[in-house]
Design a protein around this motif. Structure first.
Motif, PDB file in Angstrom:
ATOM      1  N   ARG A 191     -30.777  24.175  21.850  1.00 40.98           N
ATOM      2  CA  ARG A 191     -30.309  24.426  23.157  1.00 40.98           C
ATOM      3  C   ARG A 191     -31.322  23.973  24.348  1.00 40.98           C
ATOM      4  N   LEU A 192     -32.121  23.028  23.974  1.00 37.89           N
ATOM      5  CA  LEU A 192     -32.941  22.254  24.965  1.00 37.89           C
ATOM      6  C   LEU A 192     -32.362  20.988  25.648  1.00 37.89           C
ATOM      7  N   ILE A 193     -32.880  20.786  26.803  1.00 33.61           N
ATOM      8  CA  ILE A 193     -32.428  19.344  27.328  1.00 33.61           C
ATOM      9  C   ILE A 193     -33.814  18.932  27.971  1.00 33.61           C
ATOM     10  N   MET A 194     -34.165  17.821  27.537  1.00 33.05           N
ATOM     11  CA  MET A 194     -35.591  17.233  28.325  1.00 33.05           C
ATOM     12  C   MET A 194     -35.108  16.216  29.271  1.00 33.05           C
ATOM     13  N   THR A 195     -35.646  16.237  30.479  1.00 34.50           N
ATOM     14  CA  THR A 195     -35.791  15.393  31.670  1.00 34.50           C
ATOM     15  C   THR A 195     -37.100  15.178  32.047  1.00 34.50           C
ATOM     16  N   GLN A 200     -17.295  19.485  34.789  1.00 33.56           N
ATOM     17  CA  GLN A 200     -17.589  21.136  34.898  1.00 33.56           C
ATOM     18  C   GLN A 200     -19.217  21.018  35.066  1.00 33.56           C
ATOM     19  N   ARG A 201     -19.653  21.759  36.111  1.00 39.09           N
ATOM     20  CA  ARG A 201     -21.258  21.858  36.214  1.00 39.09           C
ATOM     21  C   ARG A 201     -21.599  23.111  35.567  1.00 39.09           C
ATOM     22  N   PHE A 202     -22.719  23.285  34.682  1.00 38.21           N
ATOM     23  CA  PHE A 202     -22.976  24.403  34.067  1.00 38.21           C
ATOM     24  C   PHE A 202     -24.408  24.831  34.654  1.00 38.21           C
ATOM     25  N   GLU A 203     -24.627  26.162  35.160  1.00 42.72           N
ATOM     26  CA  GLU A 203     -25.936  26.521  35.621  1.00 42.72           C
ATOM     27  C   GLU A 203     -27.073  26.140  34.411  1.00 42.72           C
ATOM     28  N   ALA A 204     -28.110  25.671  34.794  1.00 43.85           N
ATOM     29  CA  ALA A 204     -29.414  25.485  33.860  1.00 43.85           C
ATOM     30  C   ALA A 204     -30.585  26.192  34.570  1.00 43.85           C
ATOM     31  N   ARG A 205     -31.670  26.514  33.475  1.00 42.97           N
ATOM     32  CA  ARG A 205     -32.743  26.976  33.690  1.00 42.97           C
ATOM     33  C   ARG A 205     -33.896  26.150  33.655  1.00 42.97           C
ATOM     34  N   VAL A 206     -35.101  26.022  34.239  1.00 42.19           N
ATOM     35  CA  VAL A 206     -36.116  24.991  33.803  1.00 42.19           C
ATOM     36  C   VAL A 206     -37.040  26.283  33.069  1.00 42.19           C
ATOM     37  N   LEU A 207     -37.353  25.831  31.863  1.00 45.33           N
ATOM     38  CA  LEU A 207     -38.394  26.428  31.015  1.00 45.33           C
ATOM     39  C   LEU A 207     -39.862  26.055  31.227  1.00 45.33           C
ATOM     40  N   VAL A 208     -40.203  24.825  30.920  1.00 44.11           N
ATOM     41  CA  VAL A 208     -41.339  24.214  31.015  1.00 44.11           C
ATOM     42  C   VAL A 208     -41.254  23.011  32.148  1.00 44.11           C
ATOM     43  N   LEU A 209     -42.405  22.660  32.853  1.00 48.06           N
ATOM     44  CA  LEU A 209     -42.683  21.683  33.665  1.00 48.06           C
ATOM     45  C   LEU A 209     -43.985  21.103  32.960  1.00 48.06           C
ATOM     46  N   ALA A 210     -44.092  19.678  32.718  1.00 48.69           N
ATOM     47  CA  ALA A 210     -45.330  19.207  32.382  1.00 48.69           C
ATOM     48  C   ALA A 210     -45.631  18.091  33.226  1.00 48.69           C
ATOM     49  N   HIS A 211     -46.270  18.169  34.375  1.00 51.42           N
ATOM     50  CA  HIS A 211     -46.532  16.985  35.457  1.00 51.42           C
ATOM     51  C   HIS A 211     -47.450  16.162  34.799  1.00 51.42           C
ATOM     52  N   GLU A 212     -48.101  16.245  34.151  1.00 53.57           N
ATOM     53  CA  GLU A 212     -49.233  15.341  33.440  1.00 53.57           C
ATOM     54  C   GLU A 212     -48.407  14.169  32.518  1.00 53.57           C
ATOM     55  N   ASP A 272     -45.146  13.952  32.996  1.00 53.11           N
ATOM     56  CA  ASP A 272     -43.527  13.974  33.882  1.00 53.11           C
ATOM     57  C   ASP A 272     -42.323  14.302  32.847  1.00 53.11           C
ATOM     58  N   LEU A 273     -42.678  15.206  32.165  1.00 55.82           N
ATOM     59  CA  LEU A 273     -41.454  15.838  31.265  1.00 55.82           C
ATOM     60  C   LEU A 273     -41.240  17.368  31.719  1.00 55.82           C
ATOM     61  N   ALA A 274     -40.088  17.785  31.486  1.00 52.67           N
ATOM     62  CA  ALA A 274     -39.670  19.052  31.786  1.00 52.67           C
ATOM     63  C   ALA A 274     -38.642  19.477  30.620  1.00 52.67           C
ATOM     64  N   LEU A 275     -38.608  20.787  30.309  1.00 53.94           N
ATOM     65  CA  LEU A 275     -37.502  21.220  29.451  1.00 53.94           C
ATOM     66  C   LEU A 275     -36.742  22.239  30.282  1.00 53.94           C
ATOM     67  N   LEU A 276     -35.250  22.282  30.047  1.00 57.20           N
ATOM     68  CA  LEU A 276     -34.425  22.880  30.543  1.00 57.20           C
ATOM     69  C   LEU A 276     -33.406  23.654  29.519  1.00 57.20           C
ATOM     70  N   THR A 277     -32.760  24.777  29.660  1.00 59.46           N
ATOM     71  CA  THR A 277     -31.661  25.249  28.917  1.00 59.46           C
ATOM     72  C   THR A 277     -30.508  25.637  29.765  1.00 59.46           C
ATOM     73  N   VAL A 278     -29.309  25.854  29.061  1.00 59.32           N
ATOM     74  CA  VAL A 278     -28.031  26.140  29.472  1.00 59.32           C
ATOM     75  C   VAL A 278     -27.754  27.416  28.537  1.00 59.32           C
ATOM     76  N   GLU A 279     -27.452  28.333  29.313  1.00 66.02           N
ATOM     77  CA  GLU A 279     -26.860  29.530  28.568  1.00 66.02           C
ATOM     78  C   GLU A 279     -25.615  29.588  27.828  1.00 66.02           C
ATOM     79  N   SER A 280     -24.790  28.952  28.759  1.00 70.09           N
ATOM     80  CA  SER A 280     -23.072  28.773  28.124  1.00 70.09           C
ATOM     81  C   SER A 280     -23.085  28.244  26.851  1.00 70.09           C
ATOM     82  N   ASP A 281     -22.504  28.816  26.019  1.00 68.73           N
ATOM     83  CA  ASP A 281     -22.072  28.601  24.852  1.00 68.73           C
ATOM     84  C   ASP A 281     -21.030  27.292  24.701  1.00 68.73           C
ATOM     85  N   SER A 282     -20.133  27.372  25.809  1.00 67.78           N
ATOM     86  CA  SER A 282     -19.271  26.224  25.889  1.00 67.78           C
ATOM     87  C   SER A 282     -19.737  24.700  26.396  1.00 67.78           C
ATOM     88  N   PHE A 283     -20.966  25.043  26.842  1.00 69.80           N
ATOM     89  CA  PHE A 283     -21.754  23.640  27.106  1.00 69.80           C
ATOM     90  C   PHE A 283     -22.128  23.021  25.878  1.00 69.80           C
TER      91      PHE A 283
END
Length: 195
Positions: A108-112, A132-144, A146-157
């Motif tokens: 359930r992780l998204i890399m951006t 449909q837009r699903f609310e996401a939450r930023v878990l980790v930012l690694a500026h060194e 330029d990567l980040a991990l997000l998650t979406v709680e919705s099971d339907s996503f």
């Protein structure tokens, strides 16, 4: 799971920006556990004629290779945020909106890119085949890197989403690669082929 090999991550992160030996350290920083140096590149292989080999023009994308690309793993990320003033921290800059792309990597992780998720106040994600837009939450930012991990709680996503897998090695020099993502201003997944 869908497997691809890219010279760049779907979010335009170039593997050449960091050394392969740095990848295990990045894995730990992103909270992905132990990893080998080669475990951070999407896997799979697309072989074919080098672009422009004899004719000077890039050959067309092979239909079979195109069908095997993980387009269902790519997402458009919408961010609302405001830049902080470090000189006047009590003042918040004007709220702005921007977007980027990301891809599912499992659990359930998204890399951006970190620059997409930085200074966020609200993040939403859409799937390739839906509005449909699903609310996401930023878990980790690694500026060194330029990567980040997000998650979406919705099971339907997460229904019908196949995460990409990571390769054990870098693509060979002059090998054909595909970049899959949502371009700036675009609303659907785009595929770019190159060497």
């Amino acid at each position: 799971m869908a497997s691809i090999r890219l010279a760049a991550f779907l979010t335009s992160f170039a593997a050449a920006q960091i050394g392969v030996g740095d990848l295990p350290n990045i894995a730990g920083r992103l909270g992905l556990g132990e990893a080998t140096a080669g475990s951070f590149l999407p896997s799979g292989s697309f072989s074919g004629q080098h672009a422009g080999a004899d004719t000077g023009a890039a050959p067309a994308i092979d239909a079979q290779a195109l069908r095997s690309l993980p387009t269902s793993s790519g997402f458009k990320i919408y961010v609302t945020g405001a830049t902080c003033s470090y000189l006047l921290p009590w003042q918040v800059q004007t709220q702005k909106h921007w977007s980027g792309s990301g891809f599912a990597i499992g659990d359930r992780l998204i890399m951006t890119n970190a620059h997409v998720a930085h200074n966020n106040q609200f993040v939403e994600v859409t799937k390739q085949d839906g509005a449909q837009r699903f609310e996401a939450r930023v878990l980790v930012l690694a500026h060194e890197v330029d990567l980040a991990l997000l998650t979406v709680e919705s099971d339907s996503f997460w229904e019908n989403v196949e995460p990409v897998t990571f390769a054990q090695s870098l693509p060979e020099l002059y090998s054909e690669v595909f970049a899959v993502g949502i371009p700036l201003g675009g609303s659907t997944v785009s595929v770019t082929k190159g060497v």
